[in-house]
Design a protein around this motif. Structure first.
Motif, PDB file in Angstrom:
ATOM      1  N   UNK A  94       9.128   7.494   2.989  1.00  0.00           N
ATOM      2  CA  UNK A  94      10.272   8.385   3.148  1.00  0.00           C
ATOM      3  C   UNK A  94       9.878   9.791   2.683  1.00  0.00           C
TER       4      UNK A  94
ATOM      5  N   UNK B 148      22.278  12.386   8.326  1.00  0.00           N
ATOM      6  CA  UNK B 148      22.738  11.155   7.681  1.00  0.00           C
ATOM      7  C   UNK B 148      21.563  10.215   7.422  1.00  0.00           C
TER       8      UNK B 148
ATOM      9  N   UNK C   1      22.461  28.553   9.225  1.00  0.00           N
ATOM     10  CA  UNK C   1      22.019  27.647  10.292  1.00  0.00           C
ATOM     11  C   UNK C   1      21.405  26.357   9.759  1.00  0.00           C
ATOM     12  N   UNK C   2      22.109  25.729   8.852  1.00  0.00           N
ATOM     13  CA  UNK C   2      21.632  24.467   8.289  1.00  0.00           C
ATOM     14  C   UNK C   2      22.797  23.488   8.169  1.00  0.00           C
TER      15      UNK C   2
ATOM     16  N   UNK D 246      18.890  20.105   7.524  1.00  0.00           N
ATOM     17  CA  UNK D 246      18.392  20.126   8.893  1.00  0.00           C
ATOM     18  C   UNK D 246      18.731  21.474   9.527  1.00  0.00           C
ATOM     19  N   UNK D 247      17.741  22.175  10.086  1.00  0.00           N
ATOM     20  CA  UNK D 247      18.051  23.428  10.775  1.00  0.00           C
ATOM     21  C   UNK D 247      18.795  23.145  12.082  1.00  0.00           C
ATOM     22  N   UNK D 248      19.730  23.991  12.423  1.00  0.00           N
ATOM     23  CA  UNK D 248      20.340  23.897  13.758  1.00  0.00           C
ATOM     24  C   UNK D 248      20.585  25.309  14.277  1.00  0.00           C
ATOM     25  N   UNK D 249      20.888  25.419  15.581  1.00  0.00           N
ATOM     26  CA  UNK D 249      20.893  26.764  16.161  1.00  0.00           C
ATOM     27  C   UNK D 249      22.125  27.564  15.751  1.00  0.00           C
TER      28      UNK D 249
ATOM     29  N   UNK E 113      19.403  28.768  20.857  1.00  0.00           N
ATOM     30  CA  UNK E 113      19.328  27.312  21.077  1.00  0.00           C
ATOM     31  C   UNK E 113      18.692  26.603  19.900  1.00  0.00           C
ATOM     32  N   UNK E 114      17.634  27.202  19.346  1.00  0.00           N
ATOM     33  CA  UNK E 114      16.956  26.582  18.211  1.00  0.00           C
ATOM     34  C   UNK E 114      16.399  27.706  17.359  1.00  0.00           C
ATOM     35  N   UNK E 115      16.964  27.874  16.189  1.00  0.00           N
ATOM     36  CA  UNK E 115      16.474  28.950  15.338  1.00  0.00           C
ATOM     37  C   UNK E 115      15.196  28.473  14.662  1.00  0.00           C
TER      38      UNK E 115
ATOM     39  N   UNK F 208      18.620  16.006   2.957  1.00  0.00           N
ATOM     40  CA  UNK F 208      17.647  16.917   3.584  1.00  0.00           C
ATOM     41  C   UNK F 208      18.396  17.930   4.440  1.00  0.00           C
TER      42      UNK F 208
ATOM     43  N   UNK G 231      23.366  16.042  13.050  1.00  0.00           N
ATOM     44  CA  UNK G 231      24.179  15.292  12.085  1.00  0.00           C
ATOM     45  C   UNK G 231      23.630  13.880  11.913  1.00  0.00           C
ATOM     46  N   UNK G 232      23.228  13.264  13.028  1.00  0.00           N
ATOM     47  CA  UNK G 232      22.662  11.911  12.937  1.00  0.00           C
ATOM     48  C   UNK G 232      21.397  11.934  12.086  1.00  0.00           C
ATOM     49  N   UNK G 233      20.593  12.975  12.267  1.00  0.00           N
ATOM     50  CA  UNK G 233      19.370  13.105  11.465  1.00  0.00           C
ATOM     51  C   UNK G 233      19.722  13.328   9.999  1.00  0.00           C
TER      52      UNK G 233
ATOM     53  N   UNK H  28      18.562  11.067   6.795  1.00  0.00           N
ATOM     54  CA  UNK H  28      17.690  11.606   5.739  1.00  0.00           C
ATOM     55  C   UNK H  28      18.605  12.271   4.704  1.00  0.00           C
TER      56      UNK H  28
END
Lengths: 350, 281, 188
Positions: C161, B25, B208-209, B32-35, A176-178, B30, B21-23, B27
């Motif tokens: 920022x 855009x 995972x990014x 963003x980690x995702x699962x 779910x969250x790495x 940057x 994805x919203x984050x 930033x």
């Protein structure tokens, strides 16, 4: 000279898929139920690395992949992505499982006894058929339900075993969250419990062979059936929804001062996997020992003790995928490499 | 037993990707980690881009998938077939007709519009991998905006070889803040990331990014002020098939000679077709 | 039981469809600050539609709008939190306090910041501003449908920022506008 030749093309791809199917001859394949009963260890490995407990899908995957276990595990992982998580089951206590095999190499005599159960450990690997000794399997072994506490509990009662502090609260679910470093232990444990068997073994072996200080003793190694329970959505009571095949391993490492109170205690590591696979569980317990008891190891910087290396390199689905991606065309990037080489060569010869 | 889900991934996983994805855009540049769910194609084969595409898709989309500029390449064909089979959306090879373009290692030659989203497949999302492998330290470097290690690498290369040895995945600075890995596109494509009318999204499934360059955002390559950014040079060369000049060309080496062809095969086909139409008119 | 299950599946399917229809405009809105994009409502509400799109287990949300959030939490699996811990804040003005305490993330993890979704009546009245930053070709003039105080409070939150908050405005005319932390707002 044909321009199209260097491109794949739909027809060629489809032909390749057909050739693969022809090679594994689906029409001659064994019935699925026979595969599960005659190749249980293949299925267990697929289930563990695929991180999805489904015998039916494991067997299908085994057939689809022509017996390539990692490929088969990949099928299960991919299928997982389409499944919504229904909820979180209650935790399992390894003391409560219905034991099919359980040994301790730390103690000769243990509560509940050494139960060899089914194992290929004692088989001489010869191809010539060895005649069965005609002995009978006792009725006790066939029918009785055996449960036993961990063989290390005696030591725990005498306050001789170190208990790592739980700083996490709720366990992480890497699917779910790495997590980011520093990695919580629960995340490392989850990644290891679904890691590739050979990678686990190799990383653990580096530690036990010399690049580390872990020559552990197996305190309690057990396989058996663990009950899975859920909280009933309406009654709020605990309900058992089924049983799964599991393997647990607790290993004991060296002693050192416990940072909590300065007393000397034994470190220990824990390994777990779905299905019956003792090599995996032992390897995982050694890695856990190396990573989470670094004070007890000679070399904290060694491979097996480095959480960053273990968590990022032990997953077979990932390492296999990336290794094979090198087969994809890279001619744009390689051509760019050559351009830069040309420029550098002319710059250096100036 | 197996329920069909639109666009394969379960809804909660899509929601997590969409949130990130919203984050990304918000930033720019940057990571963003995702699962990152497992896909039925192998890790390292475009699963990050694929997960983004699947999370974007709606019924009236038209998808183009291209690999090293070629829609007929093995992996492009496979991914495109997979996407259309799990979503039912239309597919195209024509850059102009696509609403979502998933790509590996190239940016299509035909200029993109505000109505299009370009999705890059990324093997190494972290621009710092070549100078710092430790993830915790990488995070710290980005937090401090201290990219001295990259500058030192550039300096060493420049002094020894006359220029950076980085031929693709050339580090870029996004909106004067984050250094970012633009995926293994050639240097020729780097300038085309800058101030693009289209939203550009990047997905690395194995690592995972995910990250993004919003439209109309400043993208500049890592470069000393007094040194030009030299891209692949095809001066005086043209596509042997369609005659195009001034675009990125594939070099085909045969015994004794080198031939050049458009890297973007759709661009090449279109140019040929236009020429043919003109003759027929 | 089966009929029930079918009805539930259909409802899930409808919401998933709504979510994918609404994700694109919200993505475009944050990519192109100050421009308007159409969304579809859920139960006559833009706030509900975006809640369905954005909320899932492990997400915390907060709202100062009086609707049945318990039900939304149950359907999406998300949890209700305080305005200083929530990932998403669904608000109507006045929400100055909410902006002031919303999470901005930290320099290492700027994504761990709050997003505010503010329900407004329309985009025709408000403060005339000039926007610049990523997603905007040169400059853009538009009307922000919020108070000057809120614009100032937002600027204060976004002054260093990459930390900051991201905003969306939702009108009763089914329009959405985004204002990421990168957008410079100049009051005209």
């Amino acid at each position: 000279m044909s321009y199209v030749a260097i491109k794949g093309g739909t027809d060629a791809i489809n032909a390749s898929k057909r050739l693969f199917e022809k090679r594994i001859q689906p029409e001659k394949q064994l019935p699925e139920k026979d595969l599960l009963t005659t190749l249980p260890h293949s299925c267990d490995r697929i289930i563990a690395e695929g991180a999805l407990y489904s015998d039916a899908l494991a067997v299908k995957a085994l057939l689809r992949s022509g017996g390539d276990l990692l490929e088969a595990a990949f099928y299960l992982r991919a299928h997982r992505s389409t499944c919504r998580r229904a909820g979180i089951a209650k935790e399992i206590n390894s003391d409560d499982i219905r034991i099919t095999r359980r040994i301790s190499s730390a103690f000769k005599d243990i509560d509940g006894g050494q139960i060899l159960g089914p194992s290929c450990d004692y088989i001489i690997r010869l191809f010539q058929v060895q005649s069965s000794d005609g002995g009978k399997i006792s009725d006790i072994a066939k029918t009785s339900v055996i449960r036993a506490p961990s063989a290390l509990n005696n030591l725990r009662d005498r306050d001789m075993v170190l208990l790592l502090e739980n700083t996490e609260g709720e366990a992480v679910d890497v699917s779910r969250q790495f997590p980011l470093p520093p990695y919580p232990r629960s995340a490392l444990m989850q990644v290891m419990s679904r890691g590739e068997t050979g990678s686990m073994l190799a990383f653990a072996y580096t530690s036990m062979r010399g690049y580390g200080d872990v020559h552990p003793t197996i305190g309690d190694l057990r396989t058996g059936m663990a009950a899975i329970s859920f909280t009933h959505p309406f009654t709020d009571g605990k309900v058992k929804i089924g049983e799964i095949r599991t393997t647990f391993c607790e290993t004991v490492g060296s002693f050192q001062r416990d940072p909590k109170d300065g007393k000397l205690r034994l470190s220990n590591g824990f390994g777990f996997c779905l299905g019956h696979n003792e090599t995996r569980a032992i390897s995982m317990s050694i890695l856990d020992l190396a990573i989470h008891n670094q004070g007890y190891s000679m070399g904290g910087a060694d491979i097996a003790a480095n959480p960053e290396i273990i968590i990022n390199h032990i997953d077979g689905i990932e390492s296999m995928g990336f290794t094979n991606h090198f087969k994809l065309p890279h001619y744009v990037t390689f051509q760019a490499d050559l351009h830069v080489l040309d420029k550098a060569r002319s710059s250096c010869s100036d | 037993m197996i329920k069909r889900v639109f666009a394969f991934i379960d809804e909660d996983a899509k929601k997590e990707i969409r949130r990130n994805l919203l984050k990304a855009v918000a930033i720019p540049g940057y990571i963003v980690p995702f699962s990152s769910r497992e896909m039925p194609v192998a890790r390292g084969w475009g699963t990050g881009g694929l997960q983004i595409s699947l999370s974007l898709l709606q019924e009236d989309d038209c998808i183009k998938v291209t690999d090293q500029g070629c829609d007929g390449s093995v992996n492009a064909v496979n991914i495109r077939d997979f996407i259309t089979s799990v979503s039912g959306v239309k597919a195209t090879v024509n850059t102009r007709d696509a609403t979502i373009i998933q790509t590996r290692h190239r940016i299509p030659e035909h200029p993109l519009t505000e109505d299009q989203i370009l999705v890059f497949q990324v093997p190494y999302p972290e621009v710092l991998t070549m100078v710092e492998p430790d993830m915790a330290k990488q995070k710290q470097i980005h937090a401090d905006s201290d990219y001295s290690k990259l500058w030192v690498l550039l300096y060493e290369d420049t002094s020894q070889y006359g220029d950076s040895r980085i031929s693709n995945r050339y580090p870029v600075e996004i909106n004067s803040h984050y250094m970012m890995d633009p995926s293994p596109i050639p240097k020729y494509d780097i300038a085309r990331l800058n101030n693009s009318p289209a939203l550009q999204l990047f997905g690395a499934g194995r690592e995972k990014r995910l990250y993004a360059i919003p439209p109309y955002t400043r993208v500049t390559p890592l470069k000393f002020n007094d040194r030009p950014f030299i891209v692949e040079d095809f001066k005086g060369k043209s596509c042997k098939r369609c005659g195009a000049e001034g675009i990125f060309l594939d070099e085909i080496h045969t015994t004794g000679s080198v031939h050049y062809f458009c890297s973007d095969t759709e661009f090449c086909d279109n140019k040929l077709k236009e020429a043919k139409d003109a003759i027929e008119r | 039981m089966n009929e029930n299950q079918n009805a539930i599946n259909k409802r899930h399917g409808d919401i998933e469809r709504l979510n994918r229809i609404n994700f694109r405009p919200i993505l475009q809105a944050i990519s192109r600050p100050g421009s308007l994009h159409s969304i579809e409502f859920h139960d006559n509400s833009g706030i509900l539609a975006t809640a369905m799109l954005l909320l899932y287990p492990s997400i915390y949300f907060y709202s100062n709008i009086d609707i049945s959030w318990d039900l939304i939490a149950a359907v999406t699996g998300a949890s209700q939190g305080g305005s200083n811990t929530a990932d998403y804040l669904f608000c109507r003005e006045p929400c100055l306090k909410e902006i002031e305490v919303a999470k901005t993330g930290d320099t290492e993890n700027p994504e761990k910041a709050s997003t505010l979704l503010i329900e407004v009546n329309n985009f025709s009245s408000g403060v005339d501003v000039q926007l610049s930053g990523p997603g905007i070709k040169n400059m853009k003039q538009c009307t922000l449908p919020i108070s000057k105080e809120l614009i100032t409070a937002r600027a204060e939150k976004n002054k260093s920022f990459p930390m900051g908050i991201d905003l969306f405005f939702l009108s009763s005319k089914k329009e959405i506008m985004g204002l990421p932390r990168t957008t410079k707002v100049e009051i005209l």
